[in-house]
Motif scaffolding. Structure first.
Motif, PDB file in Angstrom:
ATOM      1  N   THR A  41      16.547  34.930 -23.526  1.00  0.00           N
ATOM      2  CA  THR A  41      17.316  35.698 -22.552  1.00  0.00           C
ATOM      3  C   THR A  41      17.947  34.735 -21.562  1.00  0.00           C
ATOM      4  O   THR A  41      17.576  33.561 -21.494  1.00  0.00           O
ATOM      5  CB  THR A  41      16.430  36.709 -21.806  1.00  0.00           C
ATOM      6  OG1 THR A  41      15.360  36.005 -21.164  1.00  0.00           O
ATOM      7  CG2 THR A  41      15.858  37.735 -22.773  1.00  0.00           C
ATOM      8  N   ASP A  42      18.893  35.224 -20.788  1.00  0.00           N
ATOM      9  CA  ASP A  42      19.675  34.338 -19.934  1.00  0.00           C
ATOM     10  C   ASP A  42      19.347  34.554 -18.459  1.00  0.00           C
ATOM     11  O   ASP A  42      19.501  35.673 -17.954  1.00  0.00           O
ATOM     12  CB  ASP A  42      21.163  34.575 -20.186  1.00  0.00           C
ATOM     13  CG  ASP A  42      22.024  33.452 -19.641  1.00  0.00           C
ATOM     14  OD1 ASP A  42      21.876  32.314 -20.120  1.00  0.00           O
ATOM     15  OD2 ASP A  42      22.828  33.715 -18.728  1.00  0.00           O
ATOM     16  N   GLN A  43      18.910  33.525 -17.792  1.00  0.00           N
ATOM     17  CA  GLN A  43      18.627  33.561 -16.361  1.00  0.00           C
ATOM     18  C   GLN A  43      17.679  34.703 -15.999  1.00  0.00           C
ATOM     19  O   GLN A  43      17.951  35.492 -15.087  1.00  0.00           O
ATOM     20  CB  GLN A  43      19.926  33.680 -15.557  1.00  0.00           C
ATOM     21  CG  GLN A  43      20.820  32.460 -15.675  1.00  0.00           C
ATOM     22  CD  GLN A  43      21.996  32.498 -14.723  1.00  0.00           C
ATOM     23  OE1 GLN A  43      21.906  33.045 -13.637  1.00  0.00           O
ATOM     24  NE2 GLN A  43      23.099  31.893 -15.131  1.00  0.00           N
ATOM     25  N   GLN A  44      16.583  34.785 -16.701  1.00  0.00           N
ATOM     26  CA  GLN A  44      15.583  35.808 -16.418  1.00  0.00           C
ATOM     27  C   GLN A  44      14.337  35.134 -15.845  1.00  0.00           C
ATOM     28  O   GLN A  44      13.603  34.479 -16.570  1.00  0.00           O
ATOM     29  CB  GLN A  44      15.216  36.578 -17.678  1.00  0.00           C
ATOM     30  CG  GLN A  44      14.211  37.691 -17.421  1.00  0.00           C
ATOM     31  CD  GLN A  44      13.938  38.511 -18.665  1.00  0.00           C
ATOM     32  OE1 GLN A  44      14.223  38.086 -19.770  1.00  0.00           O
ATOM     33  NE2 GLN A  44      13.396  39.704 -18.475  1.00  0.00           N
ATOM     34  N   PRO A  45      14.083  35.295 -14.556  1.00  0.00           N
ATOM     35  CA  PRO A  45      12.906  34.660 -13.951  1.00  0.00           C
ATOM     36  C   PRO A  45      11.626  35.367 -14.367  1.00  0.00           C
ATOM     37  O   PRO A  45      11.646  36.540 -14.763  1.00  0.00           O
ATOM     38  CB  PRO A  45      13.159  34.795 -12.449  1.00  0.00           C
ATOM     39  CG  PRO A  45      13.976  36.045 -12.335  1.00  0.00           C
ATOM     40  CD  PRO A  45      14.859  36.062 -13.563  1.00  0.00           C
ATOM     41  N   THR A  46      10.517  34.674 -14.272  1.00  0.00           N
ATOM     42  CA  THR A  46       9.233  35.296 -14.609  1.00  0.00           C
ATOM     43  C   THR A  46       8.952  36.491 -13.705  1.00  0.00           C
ATOM     44  O   THR A  46       8.282  37.440 -14.115  1.00  0.00           O
ATOM     45  CB  THR A  46       8.091  34.282 -14.489  1.00  0.00           C
ATOM     46  OG1 THR A  46       8.107  33.702 -13.161  1.00  0.00           O
ATOM     47  CG2 THR A  46       8.239  33.174 -15.512  1.00  0.00           C
ATOM     48  N   SER A  47       9.485  36.461 -12.484  1.00  0.00           N
ATOM     49  CA  SER A  47       9.271  37.589 -11.566  1.00  0.00           C
ATOM     50  C   SER A  47       9.977  38.851 -12.038  1.00  0.00           C
ATOM     51  O   SER A  47       9.722  39.934 -11.518  1.00  0.00           O
ATOM     52  CB  SER A  47       9.762  37.221 -10.164  1.00  0.00           C
ATOM     53  OG  SER A  47      11.150  36.910 -10.180  1.00  0.00           O
ATOM     54  N   GLY A  48      10.867  38.725 -13.019  1.00  0.00           N
ATOM     55  CA  GLY A  48      11.592  39.875 -13.515  1.00  0.00           C
ATOM     56  C   GLY A  48      11.069  40.387 -14.836  1.00  0.00           C
ATOM     57  O   GLY A  48      11.810  41.037 -15.575  1.00  0.00           O
ATOM     58  N   ALA A  49       9.818  40.091 -15.152  1.00  0.00           N
ATOM     59  CA  ALA A  49       9.243  40.539 -16.420  1.00  0.00           C
ATOM     60  C   ALA A  49       7.883  41.179 -16.178  1.00  0.00           C
ATOM     61  O   ALA A  49       7.047  40.637 -15.441  1.00  0.00           O
ATOM     62  CB  ALA A  49       9.105  39.371 -17.394  1.00  0.00           C
ATOM     63  N   GLU A  50       7.669  42.307 -16.817  1.00  0.00           N
ATOM     64  CA  GLU A  50       6.409  43.032 -16.682  1.00  0.00           C
ATOM     65  C   GLU A  50       5.227  42.191 -17.153  1.00  0.00           C
ATOM     66  O   GLU A  50       4.135  42.258 -16.587  1.00  0.00           O
ATOM     67  CB  GLU A  50       6.499  44.322 -17.500  1.00  0.00           C
ATOM     68  CG  GLU A  50       5.284  45.218 -17.434  1.00  0.00           C
ATOM     69  CD  GLU A  50       5.455  46.460 -18.276  1.00  0.00           C
ATOM     70  OE1 GLU A  50       4.471  47.198 -18.446  1.00  0.00           O
ATOM     71  OE2 GLU A  50       6.586  46.694 -18.776  1.00  0.00           O
ATOM     72  N   GLY A  51       5.445  41.382 -18.177  1.00  0.00           N
ATOM     73  CA  GLY A  51       4.368  40.569 -18.724  1.00  0.00           C
ATOM     74  C   GLY A  51       3.838  39.522 -17.770  1.00  0.00           C
ATOM     75  O   GLY A  51       2.751  38.966 -17.979  1.00  0.00           O
ATOM     76  N   TYR A  52       4.600  39.246 -16.707  1.00  0.00           N
ATOM     77  CA  TYR A  52       4.155  38.286 -15.694  1.00  0.00           C
ATOM     78  C   TYR A  52       3.728  38.976 -14.407  1.00  0.00           C
ATOM     79  O   TYR A  52       3.638  38.343 -13.358  1.00  0.00           O
ATOM     80  CB  TYR A  52       5.261  37.273 -15.407  1.00  0.00           C
ATOM     81  CG  TYR A  52       5.332  36.172 -16.451  1.00  0.00           C
ATOM     82  CD1 TYR A  52       4.583  35.007 -16.327  1.00  0.00           C
ATOM     83  CD2 TYR A  52       6.147  36.300 -17.565  1.00  0.00           C
ATOM     84  CE1 TYR A  52       4.645  34.008 -17.268  1.00  0.00           C
ATOM     85  CE2 TYR A  52       6.218  35.303 -18.524  1.00  0.00           C
ATOM     86  CZ  TYR A  52       5.461  34.155 -18.370  1.00  0.00           C
ATOM     87  OH  TYR A  52       5.523  33.160 -19.321  1.00  0.00           O
ATOM     88  N   GLY A  53       3.492  40.287 -14.490  1.00  0.00           N
ATOM     89  CA  GLY A  53       2.904  40.978 -13.357  1.00  0.00           C
ATOM     90  C   GLY A  53       3.841  41.776 -12.489  1.00  0.00           C
ATOM     91  O   GLY A  53       3.400  42.328 -11.477  1.00  0.00           O
TER      92      GLY A  53
END
Length: 268
Positions: A41-53
């Protein structure tokens, strides 16, 4: 999921040697080579993913991958921004070695890529989605050079008394042609537009002539709450995912190992 030493050796086909008796155990036949699917994916921070909380943004597929697979909690990019970072991932080199030190620079075809390595190893290779390393993103448009990514050039690393420097070199094949070892290719502006016409959706191109790449016909200006005005089934992400799916299914039962990269433009 924890990976034991026994599982690792079995998966990679590494043979063991029996010591102390003078006898050497012969390796078991190497297992069939694993297929490779690289989803980006493009420019997706970990803060923007459910798998990272993240408790608000719902990304169930990513969360399931994180649960069943291996999640990296201390992973750092090797280059910034878009094109330098992608070239780092494709080449395994830092920007000062591969030469893509900023956007709008072509990935030097003389520097091997992930696709080149897999292709040389006998894999059937495919690339689907964003590349932005081939020059001339909007090939065919009269105003393409004013839109960015219009150049057909790249930096080549050359030696100098100061250590090294970069010089400009001409070249590039654009975004719509196979390159860097990926023999099946669906990544460009022209290919997406042709697919829309084939689907009987040519009127979308009349209404949104700049549709494609990072333009997905937003309903409002950047910085506001907006959405794509393109139906989900005709969105470019659906096009790339569908082409990757067709590539994978075409190899079912063939016994030929395959490597596919699915590179989404979003969320950017």
């Amino acid at each position: 999921m924890p990976l034991t030493r026994r599982d690792f050796l079995r998966t990679t086909g590494i043979a063991g040697v029996a010591l102390g008796t003078g006898a050497v155990s012969l390796a078991q036949p190497a297992p069939r080579r694993l297929n490779i699917l690289y989803v980006m994916t493009d420019q997706q921070p970990t803060s923007g993913a459910e798998g990272y909380g993240n408790p608000v943004i719902q990304t169930p597929a990513l969360a399931e991958l994180a649960r069943r697979g291996c999640r990296f909690d201390r992973f750092y990019i090797a280059g910034f921004p878009c094109s330098p970072s992608r070239t780092c991932m494709m080449s395994g080199l830092y920007p000062h070695h591969h030469g893509v030190v900023q956007n709008d620079i072509i990935y030097d075809p003389q520097i091997p890529s992930f696709g080149d390595v897999c292709h040389a190893a006998g894999y059937d290779t495919g690339y689907f989605g964003k590349w932005h390393l081939g020059g001339n993103m909007y090939r065919g448009r009269e105003d393409n050079r004013a839109r960015g990514f219009g150049g057909d050039w790249y930096f080549r690393r050359v030696e100098s008394p100061d250590g090294f420097k970069f010089e400009a070199a001409a070249g590039g094949v654009g975004e719509d042609k196979p390159q860097h070892g990926f023999t099946t290719w669906e990544g460009g502006w022209e290919q997406y537009h042709q697919w829309l016409r084939d689907q009987g959706q040519g009127e979308l191109l009349t209404k949104f002539p700049s549709l494609g790449n990072h333009n997905d016909a937003p309903s409002g200006p950047e910085g506001t709450h907006h959405w794509s005005q393109i139906p989900a089934e005709y969105h470019m992400e659906a096009f790339f995912a569908g082409q990757a799916d067709r590539f994978i299914r075409s190899h079912a039962g063939t016994g030929n190992p395959w490597c596919a990269v699915l590179s989404f433009f979003g969320p950017h």
